[in-house]
Design an enzyme around this catalytic site. Structure first.
Site, PDB file in Angstrom:
ATOM      1  N   HIS A 144       0.854  -1.189   0.000  1.00 31.16           N
ATOM      2  CA  HIS A 144       0.000   0.000   0.000  1.00 31.16           C
ATOM      3  C   HIS A 144       0.890   1.239   0.000  1.00 31.16           C
ATOM      4  CE1 HIS A 144      -3.163   2.820   1.138  1.00 31.16           C
ATOM      5  NE2 HIS A 144      -4.008   1.891   0.796  1.00 31.16           N
ATOM      6  N   ASP A 161      -7.996  -5.222   0.043  1.00 29.12           N
ATOM      7  CA  ASP A 161      -8.480  -6.098  -1.045  1.00 29.12           C
ATOM      8  C   ASP A 161      -8.110  -7.557  -0.856  1.00 29.12           C
ATOM      9  OD1 ASP A 161      -7.677  -3.274  -2.801  1.00 29.12           O
ATOM     10  OD2 ASP A 161      -9.688  -4.124  -2.879  1.00 29.12           O
TER      11      ASP A 161
HETATM   12  C1  SDX Z   1      -6.239  -0.011  -2.843  1.00 35.30           C
HETATM   13  O1  SDX Z   1      -4.428   4.525  -2.114  1.00 35.30           O
HETATM   14  C2  SDX Z   1      -5.359   3.904  -1.447  1.00 35.30           C
HETATM   15  O2  SDX Z   1      -5.717   4.307  -0.373  1.00 35.30           O
HETATM   16  C3  SDX Z   1      -5.921   2.661  -2.142  1.00 35.30           C
HETATM   17  C4  SDX Z   1      -6.946   1.867  -1.351  1.00 35.30           C
HETATM   18  C5  SDX Z   1      -8.220   2.660  -1.111  1.00 35.30           C
HETATM   19  O3  SDX Z   1      -8.943   2.323  -0.186  1.00 35.30           O
HETATM   20  O4  SDX Z   1      -8.506   3.568  -1.956  1.00 35.30           O
HETATM   21  O5  SDX Z   1      -6.405   1.466  -0.122  1.00 35.30           O
HETATM   22  C6  SDX Z   1      -7.377   0.626  -2.114  1.00 35.30           C
HETATM   23  O6  SDX Z   1      -6.018   0.299  -3.979  1.00 35.30           O
HETATM   24  C7  SDX Z   1      -5.334  -0.973  -2.107  1.00 35.30           C
HETATM   25  C8  SDX Z   1      -4.136  -1.476  -2.983  1.00 35.30           C
HETATM   26  C9  SDX Z   1      -4.653  -2.608  -3.881  1.00 35.30           C
HETATM   27  N1  SDX Z   1      -3.628  -2.991  -4.832  1.00 35.30           N
HETATM   28  C10 SDX Z   1      -2.971  -4.178  -4.774  1.00 35.30           C
HETATM   29  O7  SDX Z   1      -3.121  -4.991  -3.855  1.00 35.30           O
HETATM   30  C11 SDX Z   1      -2.033  -4.461  -5.942  1.00 35.30           C
HETATM   31  C12 SDX Z   1      -0.680  -4.988  -5.424  1.00 35.30           C
HETATM   32  N2  SDX Z   1      -0.005  -3.873  -4.718  1.00 35.30           N
HETATM   33  C13 SDX Z   1       1.010  -3.131  -5.494  1.00 35.30           C
HETATM   34  O8  SDX Z   1       0.651  -2.940  -6.829  1.00 35.30           O
HETATM   35  C14 SDX Z   1       1.466  -1.876  -4.735  1.00 35.30           C
HETATM   36  O9  SDX Z   1       1.750  -2.273  -3.455  1.00 35.30           O
HETATM   37  C15 SDX Z   1       0.589  -0.643  -4.672  1.00 35.30           C
HETATM   38  C16 SDX Z   1       0.120  -0.206  -6.006  1.00 35.30           C
HETATM   39  C17 SDX Z   1      -0.607  -0.898  -3.798  1.00 35.30           C
HETATM   40  C18 SDX Z   1       1.411   0.473  -4.024  1.00 35.30           C
HETATM   41  O10 SDX Z   1       2.369   0.846  -4.935  1.00 35.30           O
HETATM   42  P1  SDX Z   1       3.541   1.886  -4.534  1.00 35.30           P
HETATM   43  O11 SDX Z   1       3.216   2.620  -3.305  1.00 35.30           O
HETATM   44  O12 SDX Z   1       3.869   2.671  -5.750  1.00 35.30           O
HETATM   45  O13 SDX Z   1       4.703   0.944  -4.111  1.00 35.30           O
HETATM   46  P2  SDX Z   1       5.851   0.491  -5.079  1.00 35.30           P
HETATM   47  O14 SDX Z   1       5.258  -0.113  -6.305  1.00 35.30           O
HETATM   48  O15 SDX Z   1       6.796   1.631  -5.218  1.00 35.30           O
HETATM   49  O16 SDX Z   1       6.518  -0.709  -4.223  1.00 35.30           O
HETATM   50  C19 SDX Z   1       7.611  -0.459  -3.371  1.00 35.30           C
HETATM   51  C20 SDX Z   1       8.413  -1.746  -3.443  1.00 35.30           C
HETATM   52  C21 SDX Z   1       8.827  -2.118  -4.881  1.00 35.30           C
HETATM   53  O17 SDX Z   1       9.999  -2.918  -4.778  1.00 35.30           O
HETATM   54  P3  SDX Z   1      11.449  -2.191  -5.029  1.00 35.30           P
HETATM   55  O18 SDX Z   1      11.340  -1.406  -6.322  1.00 35.30           O
HETATM   56  O19 SDX Z   1      11.639  -1.292  -3.820  1.00 35.30           O
HETATM   57  O20 SDX Z   1      12.438  -3.329  -5.106  1.00 35.30           O
HETATM   58  O21 SDX Z   1       7.588  -2.845  -3.003  1.00 35.30           O
HETATM   59  C22 SDX Z   1       7.398  -3.757  -4.083  1.00 35.30           C
HETATM   60  C23 SDX Z   1       7.736  -3.022  -5.361  1.00 35.30           C
HETATM   61  O22 SDX Z   1       8.200  -3.932  -6.357  1.00 35.30           O
HETATM   62  N3  SDX Z   1       5.986  -4.162  -4.042  1.00 35.30           N
HETATM   63  C24 SDX Z   1       5.545  -5.396  -4.253  1.00 35.30           C
HETATM   64  C25 SDX Z   1       4.155  -5.325  -4.057  1.00 35.30           C
HETATM   65  N4  SDX Z   1       3.799  -4.072  -3.757  1.00 35.30           N
HETATM   66  C26 SDX Z   1       4.933  -3.352  -3.763  1.00 35.30           C
HETATM   67  N5  SDX Z   1       6.179  -6.539  -4.581  1.00 35.30           N
HETATM   68  C27 SDX Z   1       5.400  -7.633  -4.712  1.00 35.30           C
HETATM   69  N6  SDX Z   1       4.061  -7.672  -4.538  1.00 35.30           N
HETATM   70  C28 SDX Z   1       3.403  -6.517  -4.209  1.00 35.30           C
HETATM   71  N7  SDX Z   1       2.081  -6.542  -4.039  1.00 35.30           N
END
Ligand code: SDX
Length: 431
Positions: free
Chosen positions: A308, A366
């Site tokens: 998140h 989710d």
């Molecule tokens: C919702 O914003 C809100 O408030 C949203 C929400 C709401 O109520 O409106 O809470 C609802 O959208 C919840 C999120 C649902 N999405 C998912 O579950 C999809 C999987 N999650 C990822 O796509 C991600 O965690 C996000 C999109 C939720 C957050 O993305 P960020 O903040 O841009 O984080 P990032 O992509 O920069 O990740 C930081 C690191 C990265 O690794 P490095 O580059 O540091 O090596 O964490 C890793 C990412 O690769 N990472 C994950 C991951 N989420 C982040 N690696 C594996 N699996 C994951 N799910």
């Protein structure tokens, strides 16, 4: 007390300027950089707006490190346990919990706006039966502005309030109609003797062939899930609604833009993607393989329902939903229990893995919601529609707040231009 400021100095040009530090009720201070370009000749650069506050808001507060979520100052745990969804909707829109008379009047107003214009039903026939319900939702909600010319003056507070009521009231009717279109069953009209969640369940699962009574456990679960999904500060879809509204677009078009943004699997579409992922993993014996895929930078696979932008601790909503998963799955003869066991095991393995610990990746709202929706008989392609019904309350609350904000102006970010430098046109026969 003297205004707190931050001084920025460009070490190359020597230009320096002071910028106010603003403190909210709680939470991090914000540096007001609205004069930055004028004073320093530079833009900020913040892809994904990780460190950027877009507005003042009094609606929802999140502390991502502490795993706190407040609606108008009330902790989500208390609202989840004690409140009704329309009571929370009133709170988010008007800022205070309603007294009995205010709640009764709000419920009455919403109840008498639940029907959709009869000609709107023809709109659904334009979609193939297997159109994704979110695609239908975007189209139908966007078309509502064609029906309500009597409440489209966005500068009239009473028009804004009527549009907010209409959107909250009609989303369940439209959502249920999307489902009925998908399954080829006749639409079911709303009933004024049922409450908000019971009415939605009735429109989803009743048929003209027999009497239907909404299941109380299902209504209780949906009431809770709607409360948990109602608002979440400046998330992607809410920011989309605010940006669309900043151009003074009508509220129905703004909410349609929020639905479109919510659909993405990185956002509200994650609940459907979690179930697809669990089905793909299939068995606890495959968990390690998929955890490895999630950690592999060269693999686009993400552990859906994990991570998140704000929560670097447990998402308090996931904790509440996880608890309710047990209650629902214990009570319904549910073929999804293996999925729930798989989810619990996947969560356990991920939370022990250094990659997830280091990046503070926890289950989000989710991760479990889809399991409950399936256990309640709601199909996967309707999960994000459920999210949209609830989040419409947050979207309209933010839209109303934005329209009342004296600082509100059209949202128009700048950029770091990395394209070609100036060059002359080359005639076709010389290329
Ligand atoms: C919702 O914003 C809100 O408030 C949203 C929400 C709401 O109520 O409106 O809470 C609802 O959208 C919840 C999120 C649902 N999405 C998912 O579950 C999809 C999987 N999650 C990822 O796509 C991600 O965690 C996000 C999109 C939720 C957050 O993305 P960020 O903040 O841009 O984080 P990032 O992509 O920069 O990740 C930081 C690191 C990265 O690794 P490095 O580059 O540091 O090596 O964490 C890793 C990412 O690769 N990472 C994950 C991951 N989420 C982040 N690696 C594996 N699996 C994951 N799910």
């Amino acid at each position: 007390m003297a205004e707190k400021t931050v001084t920025l100095t460009d070490n190359t040009s020597g230009r320096s300027a002071e910028f106010p530090l603003l403190q909210g009720t709680v939470g991090p201070e914000v540096m007001d950089i609205s004069r930055l370009y004028r004073e320093m000749g530079v833009f900020t650069y913040d892809p994904g707006f990780v460190s950027t506050g877009s507005c003042r808001s009094a609606i929802t507060y999140i502390d991502g490190d502490a795993g706190k979520l407040w609606y108008r100052g009330y902790p989500i745990e208390q609202l989840a346990e004690k409140a009704d969804f329309l009571e929370v909707a009133y709170l988010l829109i008007y800022g205070e919990l309603p007294n009995p008379e205010q709640l009764a009047e709000f419920e009455r107003v919403i109840r008498y706006h639940t029907m959709i214009n009869e000609t709107l039903k023809n709109f659904f026939d334009g979609f193939h039966y297997d159109a994704h319900p979110m695609a239908v939702m975007v189209g139908v909600v966007g078309s509502l502005s064609a029906f309500y010319h009597d409440s489209l003056d966005i500068h009239n507070p009473r028009h804004r309030e009527i549009s907010a009521h209409r959107l909250i009231a009609k989303m369940p009717t439209i959502a249920a109609a999307c489902y009925k279109h998908n399954v080829g069953e006749p639409f079911i009209y709303p009933r004024n003797d049922l409450d908000y969640c019971g009415n939605f369940i009735h429109m989803m699962f009743a048929t003209p062939c027999e009497e239907f009574q909404p299941d109380p456990l299902m209504a209780k679960a949906i009431n809770l899930l709607f409360i948990l999904h109602a608002d979440h500060e400046q998330n992607a879809s809410t920011s989309t609604v605010r940006l669309a509204g900043s151009s003074q677009a009508n509220p129905f078009a703004c909410i349609a833009s929020g639905i479109a943004s919510l659909w993405g699997p990185a956002h509200g579409g994650a609940n459907e993607a979690v179930l697809d992922m669990l089905h793909e993993i299939g068995d606890v014996s495959n968990i390690d393989k998929y955890i490895a895929k999630a950690k592999d930078r060269n693999d686009p696979f993400r552990l859906m329902g994990f991570g998140h932008r704000v929560y670097k601790n447990f998402d308090p909503r996931a904790t509440i939903i996880r608890k309710m998963c047990h209650e629902v799955l214990d009570k319904v003869a549910d073929q999804n229990s293996p999925l729930f066991e798989l989810a619990l095991e996947l969560e356990k393995v991920a939370l022990q893995d250094e990659y997830f610990i280091e990046r503070k990746l926890y289950p989000n709202v989710d991760f479990y919601s889809g399991i409950i929706y399936r256990a309640l008989g709601i199909p996967n392609n309707m999960f994000t529609v459920m999210f949209a019904i609830a989040r419409t309350v947050g979207w309209v609350a933010h839209w109303l707040e934005m329209m009342d904000d004296p600082e509100q102006r059209i949202g128009r970010p700048r950029q770091l231009y990395v394209g070609s430098d100036l060059r002359d046109y080359v005639p076709l026969d010389q290329r």
